[in-house]
Write a protein that holds these residues in place. Structure first.
Motif, PDB file in Angstrom:
ATOM      1  N   ASP A  33      35.414  30.254  50.235  1.00 43.92           N
ATOM      2  CA  ASP A  33      34.185  30.936  50.635  1.00 43.92           C
ATOM      3  C   ASP A  33      34.358  31.664  51.970  1.00 43.92           C
ATOM      4  O   ASP A  33      33.823  32.756  52.167  1.00 43.92           O
ATOM      5  N   PHE A 135      26.043  34.420  50.993  1.00 40.66           N
ATOM      6  CA  PHE A 135      26.643  33.459  50.069  1.00 40.66           C
ATOM      7  C   PHE A 135      25.671  32.337  49.715  1.00 40.66           C
ATOM      8  O   PHE A 135      25.666  31.857  48.586  1.00 40.66           O
ATOM      9  N   ARG A 138      22.686  34.241  47.389  1.00 42.86           N
ATOM     10  CA  ARG A 138      22.937  35.159  46.289  1.00 42.86           C
ATOM     11  C   ARG A 138      24.112  34.762  45.391  1.00 42.86           C
ATOM     12  O   ARG A 138      24.299  35.369  44.328  1.00 42.86           O
ATOM     13  N   CYS A 139      24.913  33.802  45.793  1.00 40.69           N
ATOM     14  CA  CYS A 139      26.111  33.487  45.015  1.00 40.69           C
ATOM     15  C   CYS A 139      25.820  32.612  43.803  1.00 40.69           C
ATOM     16  O   CYS A 139      24.832  31.894  43.756  1.00 40.69           O
ATOM     17  N   THR A 141      27.865  29.859  41.170  1.00 38.33           N
ATOM     18  CA  THR A 141      29.060  29.041  40.977  1.00 38.33           C
ATOM     19  C   THR A 141      29.502  29.120  39.522  1.00 38.33           C
ATOM     20  O   THR A 141      28.721  28.863  38.610  1.00 38.33           O
ATOM     21  N   THR A 168      32.866  30.244  43.927  1.00 37.49           N
ATOM     22  CA  THR A 168      31.629  30.916  44.309  1.00 37.49           C
ATOM     23  C   THR A 168      31.813  32.415  44.147  1.00 37.49           C
ATOM     24  O   THR A 168      32.730  32.997  44.727  1.00 37.49           O
ATOM     25  N   CYS A 169      30.940  33.025  43.347  1.00 38.71           N
ATOM     26  CA  CYS A 169      31.084  34.449  43.018  1.00 38.71           C
ATOM     27  C   CYS A 169      29.832  35.229  43.392  1.00 38.71           C
ATOM     28  O   CYS A 169      28.713  34.758  43.200  1.00 38.71           O
ATOM     29  N   LEU A 170      30.039  36.438  43.896  1.00 40.63           N
ATOM     30  CA  LEU A 170      28.943  37.397  44.059  1.00 40.63           C
ATOM     31  C   LEU A 170      28.871  38.231  42.794  1.00 40.63           C
ATOM     32  O   LEU A 170      29.826  38.935  42.450  1.00 40.63           O
ATOM     33  N   ASP A 175      22.409  38.219  40.713  1.00 43.33           N
ATOM     34  CA  ASP A 175      21.999  37.448  41.890  1.00 43.33           C
ATOM     35  C   ASP A 175      20.555  37.711  42.291  1.00 43.33           C
ATOM     36  O   ASP A 175      20.064  37.147  43.268  1.00 43.33           O
TER      37      ASP A 175
END
Length: 445
Positions: A33, A135, A138-139, A141, A168-170, A175
């Motif tokens: 992260d 993060f 808006r992230c 998993t 953890t992805c944007l 989001d």
């Protein structure tokens, strides 16, 4: 039994030291992260004009009002006063210290060694805190196959025993889904091919037929009608977690609790009490809830913490001492109920404002930020929990004084009015209870 307890304490202490050493070794490597936050800042601040994520950056907010990221000098709220007596205040400062420590490990070192990439202007502590806000709020998993696995088997990561790695992805557009405990969508997962995201609805899988990290299209006949908001369930989170990481609170949060940590007083029977707590498997941390009966584990732990030698002697003569089964002696039970009543009253007095004042504040803050409304809502929810438990303690005392004990007719009646199926009725009863004036100072129990 005492020797076994001492041996267990020694083993637990040794295991804790080993975990600390492992954590220190892991801290030498940057967390995924943290690396992603640095990349986000570079793309957002330095490389924005040519970044393929520019359209995504354009609608990201300039600041985040969460428990972690809220800046008192800008927002105007004195959180030390508004959150006094709550666990959220301590957790806020702990998280902020963690962010600052991580930043100080990286800067100004990176700016000095790589000034063209990590320039001091764009990589300030405030910018780093902003990236943390992105993060947190808006992230998503997502579970990925563990590194080194055969690509042909990448679709098996959902199976039992398969190695997976949560990342953890944007995910732009996805989001934007707000949280709801009864959301239409569950958290996304990779499809069997490992190239797309899938969002599960109540009775159908809404396949996302585009690569990861691109605009997501949710196509499913089971989604709500056009114009309705699509919600995502963030998880079983109480208002402390929602405010800390997302900046809002729920009006009636079924996961909301008020924690109490018990510690036997340092008297001649401290070792005996520690052994009894370990033997009964009673944890030091207990939780008060706004519905149902008071936890029997909490009552048992309090009985043990307030035991005196005469209680053991009298209980032994009557056939044994088992705090989980009910009262040990009349003296001990009265001491337990009195201690619980005074502790709940003390916790109530430690929270700022009255419930009526908080309700008035919510009604008058329609134009205020969701964070301000969340703080007031969070505080009011904690007070309602304490008021409810204050009423429940009074009922336990009345039942005990009538000689019915915890398992009598009054206790069975309580399950109908304030138990699992009647929590709302219990809440109405608690609203009319006055705070006890016999609020004690911090109790060792």
């Amino acid at each position: 039994l005492g020797q076994r307890w001492l041996l267990k304490q020694a083993v637990d202490a040794n295991a804790a030291r080993e975990r600390e050493e492992e954590e220190e070794e892991e801290e030498e490597e940057l967390h995924d992260d943290t690396i992603a936050m640095l990349f986000l800042l570079y793309e957002m601040k330095v490389n924005r004009k040519t970044s393929k994520w520019r359209s995504y950056f354009d609608f990201l907010p300039d600041k985040f009002e969460t428990g972690v990221c809220y800046e008192e000098d800008e927002g105007g709220l004195d959180l030390s006063q508004e959150l006094a007596g709550t666990s959220l205040l301590e957790k806020r400062w702990r998280e902020r210290e963690l962010v600052e420590d991580t930043y100080n490990q990286l800067f100004p070192r990176l700016s000095e060694e790589f000034p063209d990439i990590f320039d001091a202007e764009h990589f300030s502590l405030r910018s780093f805190m902003w990236a943390r806000g992105v993060f947190d709020t808006r992230c998503i998993t997502v579970k990925f196959p563990a590194e080194g696995r055969d690509e042909k088997r990448s679709g098996e990561h959902e199976g039992k025993g398969a190695e997976v790695r949560e990342m953890t992805c944007l995910v732009p557009w996805a989001d934007m889904c707000n949280h709801h405990p009864y959301a239409q969508l569950n958290k996304p997962r990779l499809d069997p091919a490992g190239k797309f995201l899938q969002f599960r609805t109540m009775s159908h899988i809404a396949k996302v037929n585009v690569p990861l990290l691109l605009l997501l299209l949710l196509c499913s006949p089971y989604l709500p009608p056009q114009g309705s908001q699509v919600f995502l369930n963030y998880g079983a989170l109480d208002n402390t977690q929602l405010l800390l990481f997302y900046g809002f609170a729920e009006e009636e949060n079924i996961y909301e609790t008020f924690g109490m940590e018990l510690e036997p007083p340092g008297d001649e029977m401290e070792m005996v009490k520690q052994v009894m707590l370990a033997h009964c498997r009673l944890p030091p941390l207990h939780f008060l809830r706004g519905r149902g009966e008071i936890s029997p584990l909490l009552l048992a732990a309090l009985r043990i913490c307030l035991l005196e030698r005469e209680d053991l002697d009298e209980g032994g003569r009557e056939g044994g001492v088992n705090p989980l089964d009910g009262p040990v002696t009349r003296r001990n039970e009265e001491a337990m109920l009195r201690a619980l009543e005074e502790t709940v009253g003390s916790l109530l007095l430690s929270l700022p404002h009255e419930v009526e004042g908080d309700e008035k504040k919510i009604r008058s803050s329609s134009g205020a930020s969701s964070f301000l409304q969340g703080v007031v809502m969070y505080r009011r929810g904690l007070k309602k929990i304490l008021l409810y438990n204050q009423a429940m303690v009074a009922r336990l005392r009345d039942a005990f004084e009538r000689g019915e004990g915890e398992g009598g007719e009054e206790g069975e009646e309580g399950e109908g009015e304030g138990g699992e199926n009647g929590g709302e009725g219990g809440g109405d009863m608690a609203d009319g209870i006055e705070i006890s004036e016999r609020a004690s100072k911090k109790m060792r129990t």
